[in-house]
Design a protein around this motif. Structure first.
Motif, PDB file in Angstrom:
ATOM      1  N   LEU A 138      46.468  29.358 -26.009  1.00  0.00           N
ATOM      2  CA  LEU A 138      46.508  28.681 -27.468  1.00  0.00           C
ATOM      3  C   LEU A 138      47.516  29.499 -28.300  1.00  0.00           C
ATOM      4  O   LEU A 138      46.964  30.703 -28.379  1.00  0.00           O
ATOM      5  CB  LEU A 138      45.027  28.581 -27.706  1.00  0.00           C
ATOM      6  CG  LEU A 138      44.576  27.499 -28.745  1.00  0.00           C
ATOM      7  CD1 LEU A 138      45.041  26.389 -28.884  1.00  0.00           C
ATOM      8  CD2 LEU A 138      43.377  27.892 -29.199  1.00  0.00           C
ATOM      9  N   SER A 139      48.066  28.955 -29.059  1.00  0.00           N
ATOM     10  CA  SER A 139      48.880  29.374 -30.157  1.00  0.00           C
ATOM     11  C   SER A 139      47.768  29.591 -31.362  1.00  0.00           C
ATOM     12  O   SER A 139      46.953  28.625 -31.660  1.00  0.00           O
ATOM     13  CB  SER A 139      49.943  28.380 -30.774  1.00  0.00           C
ATOM     14  OG  SER A 139      50.333  28.924 -32.076  1.00  0.00           O
TER      15      SER A 139
ATOM     16  N   THR B 275      54.559  28.200 -27.293  1.00  0.00           N
ATOM     17  CA  THR B 275      55.860  27.805 -26.895  1.00  0.00           C
ATOM     18  C   THR B 275      56.533  29.026 -25.821  1.00  0.00           C
ATOM     19  O   THR B 275      56.227  30.004 -26.089  1.00  0.00           O
ATOM     20  CB  THR B 275      56.773  27.428 -28.157  1.00  0.00           C
ATOM     21  OG1 THR B 275      57.085  28.653 -28.898  1.00  0.00           O
ATOM     22  CG2 THR B 275      56.039  26.374 -28.955  1.00  0.00           C
TER      23      THR B 275
ATOM     24  N   LYS C 164      49.242  27.145 -34.639  1.00  0.00           N
ATOM     25  CA  LYS C 164      49.349  25.689 -34.778  1.00  0.00           C
ATOM     26  C   LYS C 164      48.240  24.924 -33.810  1.00  0.00           C
ATOM     27  O   LYS C 164      48.290  23.846 -33.703  1.00  0.00           O
ATOM     28  CB  LYS C 164      50.660  25.243 -34.018  1.00  0.00           C
ATOM     29  CG  LYS C 164      51.789  25.694 -34.944  1.00  0.00           C
ATOM     30  CD  LYS C 164      53.267  25.292 -34.288  1.00  0.00           C
ATOM     31  CE  LYS C 164      54.326  25.396 -35.176  1.00  0.00           C
ATOM     32  NZ  LYS C 164      55.489  25.261 -34.943  1.00  0.00           N
ATOM     33  N   ASN C 165      47.209  25.781 -33.203  1.00  0.00           N
ATOM     34  CA  ASN C 165      46.195  25.203 -32.558  1.00  0.00           C
ATOM     35  C   ASN C 165      46.686  24.304 -31.299  1.00  0.00           C
ATOM     36  O   ASN C 165      46.179  23.472 -30.934  1.00  0.00           O
ATOM     37  CB  ASN C 165      45.298  24.295 -33.548  1.00  0.00           C
ATOM     38  CG  ASN C 165      43.956  24.389 -33.149  1.00  0.00           C
ATOM     39  OD1 ASN C 165      43.714  25.412 -32.341  1.00  0.00           O
ATOM     40  ND2 ASN C 165      43.162  23.231 -33.455  1.00  0.00           N
ATOM     41  N   LYS C 166      47.951  24.546 -30.947  1.00  0.00           N
ATOM     42  CA  LYS C 166      48.605  24.015 -29.825  1.00  0.00           C
ATOM     43  C   LYS C 166      48.870  25.037 -28.630  1.00  0.00           C
ATOM     44  O   LYS C 166      48.681  26.126 -29.090  1.00  0.00           O
ATOM     45  CB  LYS C 166      49.798  23.029 -30.153  1.00  0.00           C
ATOM     46  CG  LYS C 166      49.338  22.081 -30.957  1.00  0.00           C
ATOM     47  CD  LYS C 166      50.973  21.135 -31.525  1.00  0.00           C
ATOM     48  CE  LYS C 166      50.546  20.219 -32.391  1.00  0.00           C
ATOM     49  NZ  LYS C 166      51.848  19.493 -32.778  1.00  0.00           N
ATOM     50  N   SER C 167      49.355  24.793 -27.579  1.00  0.00           N
ATOM     51  CA  SER C 167      49.922  25.700 -26.655  1.00  0.00           C
ATOM     52  C   SER C 167      51.225  26.514 -27.031  1.00  0.00           C
ATOM     53  O   SER C 167      51.782  26.173 -28.155  1.00  0.00           O
ATOM     54  CB  SER C 167      50.244  25.103 -25.232  1.00  0.00           C
ATOM     55  OG  SER C 167      50.867  25.940 -24.653  1.00  0.00           O
TER      56      SER C 167
ATOM     57  N   ARG D  76      45.866  23.979 -18.601  1.00  0.00           N
ATOM     58  CA  ARG D  76      44.871  23.809 -19.660  1.00  0.00           C
ATOM     59  C   ARG D  76      43.586  24.535 -18.984  1.00  0.00           C
ATOM     60  O   ARG D  76      43.697  25.121 -17.749  1.00  0.00           O
ATOM     61  CB  ARG D  76      44.354  22.321 -19.228  1.00  0.00           C
ATOM     62  CG  ARG D  76      45.651  21.520 -19.727  1.00  0.00           C
ATOM     63  CD  ARG D  76      45.836  21.216 -21.099  1.00  0.00           C
ATOM     64  NE  ARG D  76      47.120  20.780 -21.865  1.00  0.00           N
ATOM     65  CZ  ARG D  76      47.461  20.700 -23.086  1.00  0.00           C
ATOM     66  NH1 ARG D  76      46.655  20.871 -23.926  1.00  0.00           N
ATOM     67  NH2 ARG D  76      48.654  20.052 -23.285  1.00  0.00           N
TER      68      ARG D  76
ATOM     69  N   ALA E  87      41.852  21.963 -23.545  1.00  0.00           N
ATOM     70  CA  ALA E  87      42.552  22.790 -24.390  1.00  0.00           C
ATOM     71  C   ALA E  87      43.643  23.572 -23.715  1.00  0.00           C
ATOM     72  O   ALA E  87      43.463  23.851 -22.628  1.00  0.00           O
ATOM     73  CB  ALA E  87      41.568  23.616 -24.931  1.00  0.00           C
ATOM     74  N   PRO E  88      44.732  23.681 -24.307  1.00  0.00           N
ATOM     75  CA  PRO E  88      45.663  24.899 -23.498  1.00  0.00           C
ATOM     76  C   PRO E  88      45.032  25.967 -23.385  1.00  0.00           C
ATOM     77  O   PRO E  88      44.433  26.654 -24.005  1.00  0.00           O
ATOM     78  CB  PRO E  88      46.792  24.818 -24.622  1.00  0.00           C
ATOM     79  CG  PRO E  88      46.694  23.569 -25.603  1.00  0.00           C
ATOM     80  CD  PRO E  88      45.068  23.537 -25.766  1.00  0.00           C
TER      81      PRO E  88
END
Length: 202
Positions: free
Chosen positions: A116-117, A125, A120-123, A61, A112-113
């Motif tokens: 960031l992807s 993969t 998808k607004n996430k980490s 993070r 926040a990761p």
């Protein structure tokens, strides 16, 4: 017009070990290619300068790295055995992280990761990192099998071949049970066994 096939993609259903990036020139070529992609440059730089697995890097993070300076210790839980393992921040990693943080879309959100992807607004993969590594190696013309594990294999390979570090230290950093495991993992076992015959003439 059909795209040329990426030779770094194994056949469907195949189980293939990935390789390290063996030359410093190829490492620099990938870094040059990623200059306009600060997230990807940071990911690549952090990956080849530590012995962390892709999943461990993706667990980072912003709060984990925002205050780190060269020489500082980064302590991450290993995905394989759940034990913590430390690495020390070098200047190259520091500058790559700072460059990315300045442009990170969620730079004010410490939770926040780091990686960031965009979709998808996430980490990111591990599967995405795998595809990225394959594409980067393909773009600079490397022939072979590359993927997310190529990052830490590159670290280990150059610790041994370029820096001449001991297998004992490298094995410990990679979390391997034996030094033979490390030689096999880095693709060095045939080279080092062969050198036994070439380096001595009785």
């Amino acid at each position: 017009m059909r795209k040329s096939k990426n030779s770094n993609h194994p056949a469907k259903g195949a189980s293939i070990k990935v390789e390290p990036i063996r030359t410093l020139e190829d490492i620099e070529r990938i870094k040059t290619m990623l200059q306009g992609q600060p997230r990807n440059l940071c990911l690549f730089t952090l990956g080849i300068n530590t012995a962390y697995r892709a999943g461990e890097l993706l667990s980072l993070r912003i709060a984990d790295v925002i205050d780190l300076r060269p020489g500082a210790v980064l302590d991450l839980k290993q995905s394989k055995n759940k034990e913590y393992r430390q690495t020390v921040m070098n200047k190259t990693v520091y500058h790559a992280i700072q460059n990315w943080l300045q442009q990170h879309p969620k730079q004010n959100d410490l939770n926040a990761p780091l990686f960031l992807s965009q979709r998808k607004n996430k980490s990111l993969t591990v599967a995405a990192v795998n595809l990225l590594m394959k594409s980067w190696c393909y773009e600079i013309g490397l022939i072979g099998n590359y993927g997310s594990h190529s990052l830490r294999k590159t670290w280990g390979y150059h610790q041994r071949v370029t820096q001449g570090q001991s297998l004992t230290l490298i094995s410990r950093a990679l979390g391997h049970a034996t030094e033979a495991d490390t030689l096999r993992y880095l693709g060095l076992l045939p080279d080092e066994v062969g050198a036994l015959y070439l380096n001595m003439e009785l």
